[in-house]
Design a protein around this motif. Structure first.
Motif, PDB file in Angstrom:
ATOM      1  N   THR A   1      -4.543   3.607  -5.081  1.00 15.08           N
ATOM      2  CA  THR A   1      -5.302   2.306  -4.428  1.00 15.08           C
ATOM      3  C   THR A   1      -6.462   3.321  -5.065  1.00 15.08           C
ATOM      4  O   THR A   1      -7.087   4.284  -4.595  1.00 15.08           O
TER       5      THR A   1
ATOM      6  N   TRP B   1       1.124  -1.117   0.309  1.00 14.96           N
ATOM      7  CA  TRP B   1       0.274   0.125  -0.257  1.00 14.96           C
ATOM      8  C   TRP B   1       1.529   1.297  -0.124  1.00 14.96           C
ATOM      9  O   TRP B   1       0.843   2.144   0.017  1.00 14.96           O
TER      10      TRP B   1
ATOM     11  N   THR C   1      -6.064  -0.613  -8.566  1.00 19.91           N
ATOM     12  CA  THR C   1      -5.598   0.707  -8.670  1.00 19.91           C
ATOM     13  C   THR C   1      -7.084   1.393  -9.427  1.00 19.91           C
ATOM     14  O   THR C   1      -7.866   0.395 -10.096  1.00 19.91           O
TER      15      THR C   1
ATOM     16  N   LEU D   1      -5.786  -4.982  -3.693  1.00 19.57           N
ATOM     17  CA  LEU D   1      -5.519  -4.271  -3.775  1.00 19.57           C
ATOM     18  C   LEU D   1      -5.859  -3.812  -5.187  1.00 19.57           C
ATOM     19  O   LEU D   1      -5.302  -4.290  -5.963  1.00 19.57           O
TER      20      LEU D   1
END
Length: 338
Positions: free
Chosen positions: A170, A163, A262, A260
């Protein structure tokens, strides 16, 4: 759905190889037909040597080249061992040959080897990679003086580290719910509490698990998506948020990766904290193994003949999975003189 571990080929230049630039063609030739190459383990007996059998134990296999791209090779590799059965009240041994699927993406510049994680056939994808590597190197080094490795691709080890690199782009975080009982998840959360992590919080855990298990009973996929109200703002990994801390606690305690996503739609999967001993960190993708069986048998799940359109749809799903993996060349060229 079958789980496929994400591995990749790394060619090694070694010492003065022949036709190094044709290495992908050499690999393709070894899988041209079922009989082109033999996989196995152990030294053969004298009797086996006389019969031309190169190993004490041979792993049978068959290959299928995708119609839409023959450079993508589907292989079914079978183990072989005796199991005890009872026949007419007597104990007896019979041979069992459970198999797993291997998909090799030999398109120009690509190196993916997707290995089905099927413990009924082999203890782990790593064992399959070892079997393939041993034989391929025996041939490639003997004929061309270069070798290869088949290596696993791991999830990023640390969510906080990932992160930190991606925080400005993100968009979403997806927290998946593991396939465990309520009791097992609560036990793992209780064990994790003893580690004293600064983000530990189980205050919402009963409610979260009730929601997740209700979804499971209703045969729904349950995951928790975290994002900002303002879709133009990157998500913040806030360890002071009660909700976020509960999500992190559940994921780390149950050893479940977080995704995650993006702004450009790329997905990164990683565990909350690193654990070098955890082999579950090898990246996995899912694919319906019945579609793969259909390509070999020509029959659909219901036993009916597969039409040409069915074959093309199955092959397209294979290509889509490989495109999501997309391991490109990382070949080792040390010692190569340009």
């Amino acid at each position: 759905m079958a789980q496929f571990a994400d591995y990749y080929i790394r060619y090694k230049y070694d010492f003065a190889p022949y036709e190094w630039e044709n290495r992908q063609s050499h690999l393709a030739a070894l899988f041209a037909e079922d009989s082109t190459i033999v996989f196995g383990e152990g030294d053969p007996s004298e009797e086996q040597q006389q019969e031309g059998i190169p190993y004490a134990k041979v792993f049978n296999h068959r290959v299928y080249h995708l119609e839409i791209n023959p450079n993508i090779i589907l292989m079914q590799l079978a183990n072989s061992f005796d199991i005890s059965v009872e026949i007419h009240y007597e104990n007896a041994l019979t041979k069992n040959e459970p198999s797993c699927f291997v998909i090799i993406d030999n398109r120009e510049g690509l190196r993916t080897v997707a290995i089905q994680n099927r413990r009924k056939a082999f203890p782990a994808p790593k064992r399959v990679a070892e079997i393939l590597t041993e034989k391929l190197n025996r041939v490639l080094y003997g004929d061309y003086c270069y070798s290869l490795e088949i290596l696993p691709k791991y999830y990023p080890e640390d969510l906080f580290q990932a992160w930190g690199k991606l925080q400005n782009v993100t968009r979403d975080m997806l927290f998946n719910v593991p396939d465990m009982s309520r009791e097992e998840m609560l036990k793992r959360v209780a064990d994790f509490k003893k580690q004293g992590r600064d983000y530990f919080d189980d205050s919402l855990m009963p409610s979260l698990l009730s929601l997740a298990l209700a979804a499971k009973e209703g045969k729904y996929n349950q995951l928790f998506k975290v994002n900002n109200k303002d879709r133009h703002t990157a998500i913040y990994l806030d360890k002071s948020s009660v909700y976020m801390k509960n999500m992190l606690t559940l994921s780390q305690a149950t050893n479940t990766p977080v995704e995650l996503i993006t702004k450009d739609g790329t997905t990164y999967r990683c565990f909350v904290e690193s654990d070098e001993e955890n082999m579950d960190k090898i990246v996995h993708k899912q694919l319906d193994e019945k579609l793969l069986e259909m390509l070999f048998t020509g029959k659909k799940k219901d036993g009916e003949k597969a039409e040409h359109n069915d074959i093309l749809k199955a092959e397209t799903e294979i290509v889509e999975m490989l495109n999501a993996m997309k391991n490109t060349s990382v070949d080792a060229c040390e010692g190569k003189i340009e």
